[in-house]
Scaffold this motif. Structure first.
Motif, PDB file in Angstrom:
ATOM      1  N   TRP A 104       0.813  -1.219   0.000  1.00  0.00           N
ATOM      2  CA  TRP A 104       0.000   0.000   0.000  1.00  0.00           C
ATOM      3  C   TRP A 104       0.846   1.268   0.000  1.00  0.00           C
ATOM      4  O   TRP A 104       0.536   2.231  -0.713  1.00  0.00           O
ATOM      5  N   ALA A 107       2.362   2.125  -3.289  1.00  0.00           N
ATOM      6  CA  ALA A 107       1.382   2.610  -4.274  1.00  0.00           C
ATOM      7  C   ALA A 107       1.380   4.130  -4.342  1.00  0.00           C
ATOM      8  O   ALA A 107       1.229   4.719  -5.431  1.00  0.00           O
ATOM      9  N   ASN A 122      -1.007  -2.342  -9.491  1.00  0.00           N
ATOM     10  CA  ASN A 122      -0.714  -2.513  -8.072  1.00  0.00           C
ATOM     11  C   ASN A 122      -1.288  -3.836  -7.589  1.00  0.00           C
ATOM     12  O   ASN A 122      -2.505  -4.033  -7.595  1.00  0.00           O
ATOM     13  N   ILE A 124      -2.294  -6.221  -4.776  1.00  0.00           N
ATOM     14  CA  ILE A 124      -2.645  -6.204  -3.354  1.00  0.00           C
ATOM     15  C   ILE A 124      -2.650  -7.640  -2.847  1.00  0.00           C
ATOM     16  O   ILE A 124      -3.459  -8.464  -3.280  1.00  0.00           O
ATOM     17  N   TYR A 141      -6.375   2.389  -2.103  1.00  0.00           N
ATOM     18  CA  TYR A 141      -7.285   1.671  -2.994  1.00  0.00           C
ATOM     19  C   TYR A 141      -7.966   2.607  -3.992  1.00  0.00           C
ATOM     20  O   TYR A 141      -8.516   2.143  -4.995  1.00  0.00           O
ATOM     21  N   HIS A 147      -5.716  -1.895  -9.974  1.00  0.00           N
ATOM     22  CA  HIS A 147      -5.532  -2.706  -8.769  1.00  0.00           C
ATOM     23  C   HIS A 147      -5.884  -4.167  -9.050  1.00  0.00           C
ATOM     24  O   HIS A 147      -6.922  -4.474  -9.643  1.00  0.00           O
ATOM     25  N   PRO A 166     -11.711  -4.779  -8.194  1.00  0.00           N
ATOM     26  CA  PRO A 166     -10.348  -4.973  -8.696  1.00  0.00           C
ATOM     27  C   PRO A 166     -10.271  -6.200  -9.600  1.00  0.00           C
ATOM     28  O   PRO A 166     -11.215  -6.991  -9.673  1.00  0.00           O
TER      29      PRO A 166
END
Length: 356
Positions: A104, A107, A122, A124, A141, A147, A166
């Motif tokens: 996070w 990001a 990104n 997660i 987010y 994502h 996502p």
């Protein structure tokens, strides 16, 4: 995908020891390199909103002197380039087609990069709120990167927080490395392996409590623990401790059952690795286990923080050989069909092409 891409993989720190999320990113680097993409890995010596106790330039130098650009615990594809950089900036990251990052805090750093560095993706890998930074994690987010999540429960969580669904990118297991060498039928019934960790969220204390209870019921019980943490000492003779084992495949293949008492995971790798090696898996009923867990079919699920339930389910598998072998077969087959690197990298390339 037929065209070669320049892929910048950016990581939040230098991984001096095996870490699941970093291992996944390294494996993506290898798999993309095998497909003739030009892959460069960047390890940032600066952490987002975290003070450096040593000058950054000195930190970079020390890491390089220890040859940490390519940590010895992972075997890299020969064409993968790996660097340690002071920070994630336009001056330290090469121009490319794709920026693929994880964590996070990173990001936010990646968000400031020029579009010339590549389209931003990104990954997660967990709900990273361990240090009370929930608001910042939620803000990440909403950043304009594409994502991706590794687990179904994370997909719902992100959609609830951000209002956007996502992309799902399931984890995978290296099936050349993790495979059955000893037939599960030939393994001793009362043999269990478990990851030992000093991190509270791994649930080791509850797992050990369950194993000690189980020993009172099965005098022939043999346990193998493995860990990046040192032996806590005072372990009884029926528990073998493996510190930083170099051959996990052999360890998994020596045991009939893998046990994961974790309180929380992103997508737990060790149970899946053990499953690929023929272990019947007993694991807690958490999101990080669910993607490969069909209770009673591919695993036995147990209640979180409940050593009594853990002991009961472990004992069931020890005493019912046919059930153990059925769960072993089903788990291995399910994993082979759904969580292999060819499927995951195919999907990642599709995402790169579609959202670039």
């Amino acid at each position: 995908m037929t065209n070669s891409m320049k892929v910048n993989i950016i990581l939040p720190f230098v991984a001096t020891k095996p870490i699941g999320g970093i291992k996944i990113m390294y494996q993506y680097a290898n798999e993309l390199a095998k497909r003739n993409h030009l892959v460069t890995i960047y390890h940032s010596a600066t952490r987002y909103e975290r003070p450096n106790f040593l000058p950054v330039a000195l930190r970079v130098l020390l890491f390089k002197l220890k040859n940490q650009e390519k940590p010895s615990w992972f075997q890299f594809h020969e064409s993968v380039e790996s660097r340690i950089v002071a920070d994630v900036t336009n001056s330290t990251i090469k121009d490319g087609d794709v920026v693929f990052s994880t964590w996070w805090g990173l990001a936010f750093m990646v968000d400031k990069l020029s579009p010339s560095k590549g389209n931003k993706f990104n990954l997660i890998q967990d709900y990273e709120i361990w240090k009370g930074n929930t608001e910042l994690v939620h803000q990440s987010y909403h950043l304009p990167s594409v994502h991706l999540v590794i687990a179904r429960y994370l997909s719902k969580l992100l959609e609830d927080v951000s209002g956007k669904r996502p992309l799902y990118l399931p984890n995978a297991i290296d099936l050349d490395k993790f495979k059955i060498e000893i037939d599960p039928e030939k393994r001793s019934d009362a043999t269990i392996c478990m990851l030992y960790s000093e991190e509270p969220r791994k649930g080791t204390s509850f797992g050990m409590d369950a194993l000690y209870k189980l020993k009172k019921l099965r005098s022939d019980l043999k346990i193998e623990l493995f860990s990046i943490f040192k032996n806590p000492g005072n372990l009884p003779e029926w528990i073998t401790f493996n510190y930083k084992p170099t051959d996990l495949r052999a360890l998994y293949n020596r045991n009939a059952i893998f046990f994961s008492p974790s309180l929380g995971e992103g997508w737990a790798l060790p149970p899946a690795e053990a499953m690929a090696c023929g272990c019947a898996v007993v694991c807690t009923d958490i999101g990080g286990h669910h993607d490969y867990s069909i209770d009673g079919e591919t695993v036995l699920l147990v209640q979180v923080k409940n050593p009594e339930d853990m002991t009961e389910k472990l004992l069931k598998l020890i005493e019912d050989r046919e059930r153990r072998l059925s769960i072993s077969r089903n788990g291995t087959n399910f994993l082979l069909d759904n969580f292999n690197w060819q499927l995951s990298v195919n999907l990642l390339e599709e995402y790169f092409e579609k959202y670039s």
